[in-house]
Design a protein around this motif. Structure first.
Motif, PDB file in Angstrom:
ATOM      1  N   ASP A 441       0.830  -1.213   0.000  1.00 33.60           N
ATOM      2  CA  ASP A 441       0.000   0.000   0.000  1.00 33.60           C
ATOM      3  C   ASP A 441       0.859   1.256   0.000  1.00 33.60           C
ATOM      4  OD1 ASP A 441      -0.841   0.250   3.539  1.00 33.60           O
ATOM      5  OD2 ASP A 441       0.709  -0.949   2.588  1.00 33.60           O
ATOM      6  N   GLY A 442       1.928   1.248   0.775  1.00 35.66           N
ATOM      7  CA  GLY A 442       2.786   2.441   0.812  1.00 35.66           C
ATOM      8  C   GLY A 442       3.401   2.728  -0.538  1.00 35.66           C
ATOM      9  N   VAL A 466      -1.115  -5.168  -1.602  1.00 36.93           N
ATOM     10  CA  VAL A 466      -1.056  -5.759  -0.266  1.00 36.93           C
ATOM     11  C   VAL A 466      -1.270  -4.657   0.762  1.00 36.93           C
ATOM     12  CG1 VAL A 466       0.317  -7.190   1.286  1.00 36.93           C
ATOM     13  CG2 VAL A 466       0.648  -7.374  -1.180  1.00 36.93           C
ATOM     14  N   ASN A 468      -1.424  -3.693   4.226  1.00 42.42           N
ATOM     15  CA  ASN A 468      -1.146  -4.015   5.631  1.00 42.42           C
ATOM     16  C   ASN A 468      -1.044  -2.729   6.433  1.00 42.42           C
ATOM     17  OD1 ASN A 468       1.208  -2.955   4.769  1.00 42.42           O
ATOM     18  ND2 ASN A 468       2.397  -4.829   4.884  1.00 42.42           N
ATOM     19  N   GLY A 470       0.425   0.288   6.040  1.00 44.60           N
ATOM     20  CA  GLY A 470       1.617   1.100   6.297  1.00 44.60           C
ATOM     21  C   GLY A 470       2.909   0.508   5.796  1.00 44.60           C
ATOM     22  N   TYR A 471       4.001   1.092   6.235  1.00 44.45           N
ATOM     23  CA  TYR A 471       5.345   0.739   5.774  1.00 44.45           C
ATOM     24  C   TYR A 471       5.910  -0.389   6.632  1.00 44.45           C
ATOM     25  CZ  TYR A 471       5.192   5.373   3.478  1.00 44.45           C
ATOM     26  OH  TYR A 471       4.854   6.473   2.739  1.00 44.45           O
ATOM     27  N   THR A 472       5.474  -1.605   6.367  1.00 43.51           N
ATOM     28  CA  THR A 472       5.823  -2.698   7.273  1.00 43.51           C
ATOM     29  C   THR A 472       7.308  -3.026   7.261  1.00 43.51           C
ATOM     30  OG1 THR A 472       3.624  -3.619   7.154  1.00 43.51           O
ATOM     31  CG2 THR A 472       5.375  -5.134   7.763  1.00 43.51           C
TER      32      THR A 472
HETATM   33 MG   LIG Z   1       2.388  -1.803   3.514  1.00 43.77          MG
END
Ligand SMILES: [Mg+2]
Ligand SMILES: C/C(NCc1cnc(C)nc1N)=C(/S)[C@H](O)COP(=O)(O)OP(=O)(O)O
Length: 563
Positions: A441-442, A466, A468, A470-472
């Motif tokens: 997503d980021g 994907v 999730n 944020g910046y996983t």
């Molecule tokens: Mg992400």
């Protein structure tokens, strides 16, 4: 009007194999764009911004071997420098072309729009371009155009690096002579015969007396020309040894091949590849790049003497051989190398048993693992899969590529958002292939606009987004509030890009069943992109990411050396 500088550039681009070229108009390049558009062998593709334009050209170069991106001065070019940097670090000949100020302005000390505002000084862009290309030229007058254009194109093609060409706005339409034979630009440089022979003799010496050789494949194999991967296959089969592949080179050696032993990535390797690589007593490193990410924060550097085979030179403990082309060297070595399958025999003893991933109930909450399982299910011989910087890298590594499937990754530059425009550019060149993107997503938020170009060109690209929250990757390396992002309604966004006439589809998948249904919709949609927002828990990341992130964070945190 007669033949012009713009016509010359258009003809040369077509002759070196550029067909689609990616542009954003600006008043410094409009006449040039007219000339390029007038060439029947070129197709002009507008992009929503110059970052995406340069990344589309980067992706096109992966498919086509060479690409071109045409932008306006400074405000365009400086954004396009990012995709140019990607092409440089990924060894792709992207030709960055920028319109430039009228040739009369410098001498009159004019302050010009789109520039830094210094009277008469516009040379800074060429200086900047010199740092991120193998050749940067600014055409000062029409008579110099042929020589400079040919020089820049040849430099890029030989070095597999981007080049920069600046064309002043009042020269694109200026009279110019026609070009000579294109072979002067494209003729390849063969290996030096003596160096090639000496290198092959040394390789046999290096391998002689060793008990357990392996081959490690790196990303430059895929950039060393069309015959490089075939030559690698021949050498591997002549030796019979285990063949491990670096993550950035995934797909450059066939994964169904009996000698493929997995991705060598230190503690996050697949298929126990690291065990056999560390067991070896000799290693042919073909096109390899040992950077902080591929060595897991410097924890996975092979500790035996290596023979390194690069795109145009060979190095080993005994000597360095310049001007030895990778494919020619591998072919020559394959002809007389001794067969030694010791590492394959040993690998047969330690290869992990294949696992069959669990198939959850349809209404089970969607997980990263299930998304990867279903993605595996749609991979075919015509699939080209783009995996974006993020946990998508690690999910991608777990996939087993069918014969013919292709894999694109940008591990050296690692610009989040690269995959959307790059896959767009790639798909224009390969409409016969099924292009699939796995993007977080980021990353998606960085370059999402280019999905509208996929709508415009009716490209049936499947986008697995994907989500999730944020910046996983950054969370696992070093967390903070800055790793949170504003969530979008990604499925609805696609409707905005459609407008009245678009055929794109946007779906959200919260469960395993919803993803399976969405995959069927994507397979049916031939008239435009299908974006599937895969909603997973924000902590649902691969164990490899956690391990890798730990060691990369440690490498980043090394204290400054005491002076
Ligand atoms: Mg992400
Ligand atoms: C912010 C950043 N890297 C720093 C970064 C910042 N800016 C650019 C252009 N490129 C970069 N790699 C990275 S890897 C994010 O975790 C990506 O987030 P997302 O796309 O959502 O993927 P994951 O959730 O799987 O990590």
């Amino acid at each position: 009007t007669g033949y012009t500088v713009g016509d010359y550039l258009a003809e040369r681009l077509a002759q070196v194999g550029v067909k689609h070229h990616f542009v954003v108009p600006g008043d410094y390049n409009l006449v040039l764009l007219d000339k390029l558009q007038n060439n029947a062998n070129l197709i002009q593709v507008g992009c929503t911004n110059e970052l995406n334009c340069s990344m589309a050209a980067e992706g096109y170069a992966r498919a086509n071997g060479v690409s071109a991106c045409v932008v306006t001065f400074s405000v365009g070019a400086i954004s396009a420098f990012n995709g140019t940097g990607s092409a440089y670090s990924e060894n792709l000949p992207l030709i960055l072309i920028s319109g430039g100020p009228n040739t009369n302005d410098a001498g009159q000390h004019h302050i010009l729009h789109h520039t830094l505002g210094h009277a008469g000084d516009y040379g800074y862009q060429l200086e900047m371009a010199k740092k991120i290309t193998c050749c940067a030229v600014a055409v000062p007058r029409a008579a110099e155009a042929p020589r400079l254009i040919d020089r820049a194109l040849r430099a890029a093609i030989l070095a597999r690096k981007p080049a920069y060409i600046e064309i002043p706005t009042n020269l694109a339409g200026a009279a110019c002579v026609r070009p000579g034979p294109i072979s002067a630009v494209t003729a390849p440089v063969a290996s030096d015969k003596d160096a090639l022979k000496a290198a092959a003799d040394c390789a046999s010496q290096y391998l002689g007396g060793k008990l357990k050789p392996v081959i490690l494949v790196g990303p430059k194999v895929g950039r060393a020309g069309p015959d490089a991967q075939q030559a690698l296959l021949r050498l591997a089969e002549a030796m019979g040894c285990a063949v491990a592949v670096q993550p950035a080179a995934k797909g450059m050696f066939p994964e169904r091949h009996p000698q493929f032993v997995g991705i060598f990535w230190g503690q996050v390797s697949t298929d126990a590849a690291d065990s056999i690589v560390h067991w070896a007593d000799a290693m042919l490193c073909v096109g390899t790049v040992f950077n902080d990410y591929s060595t897991v924060g410097w924890t996975a550097i092979p500790d035996i003497p290596l023979m390194s085979i690069d795109m145009d030179h060979v190095t080993y403990p005994g000597a360095h051989f310049s001007r030895v082309r990778l494919a020619e060297f591998l072919t020559l070595l394959a002809a007389d190398v001794a067969f030694n399958d010791t590492t394959m025999v040993e690998y047969g003893r330690l290869r992990p048993d294949p696992t069959t991933p669990h198939t959850p109930e349809r209404d089970a909450a969607l997980t990263r693992r299930e998304m990867t399982r279903q993605l595996q299910g749609i991979l075919g011989e015509d699939t080209s899969l783009f995996v974006e910087t993020g946990d998508s890298w690690f999910n991608g590594m777990q996939l087993r590529l069918p014969a013919g499937a292709r894999f694109e990754i940008e591990m050296q530059w690692g610009h989040i958002g690269w995959s959307v425009p790059a896959a767009f550019g790639y798909a224009l060149r390969h409409p016969e292939r099924r292009t699939v993107i796995m993007v977080g997503d980021g990353s998606f938020q960085v370059t999402a606009q280019e999905v509208s170009q996929m709508v415009r060109w009716r490209l049936p690209i499947t986008i697995l987004l994907v989500n999730n929250k944020g910046y996983t990757i950054e969370v696992e390396i070093h967390d903070g509030a800055y790793n949170k992002i504003k969530n979008w309604d990604y499925a609805l966004l696609v409707q905005a890009f459609n407008g009245a006439e678009g055929k794109a589809k946007g779906l959200a998948a919260n469960t395993a069943g919803e993803l399976a249904d969405a995959m069927l919709v994507a397979a049916e949609n031939k008239d435009g992109p299908t974006l599937i927002e895969c909603r997973i828990d924000q902590d649902d990341c691969s164990r490899e990411l956690i391990t890798w992130g730990h060691f990369v964070a440690a490498a980043n945190a090394r204290p400054p050396r005491q002076a």
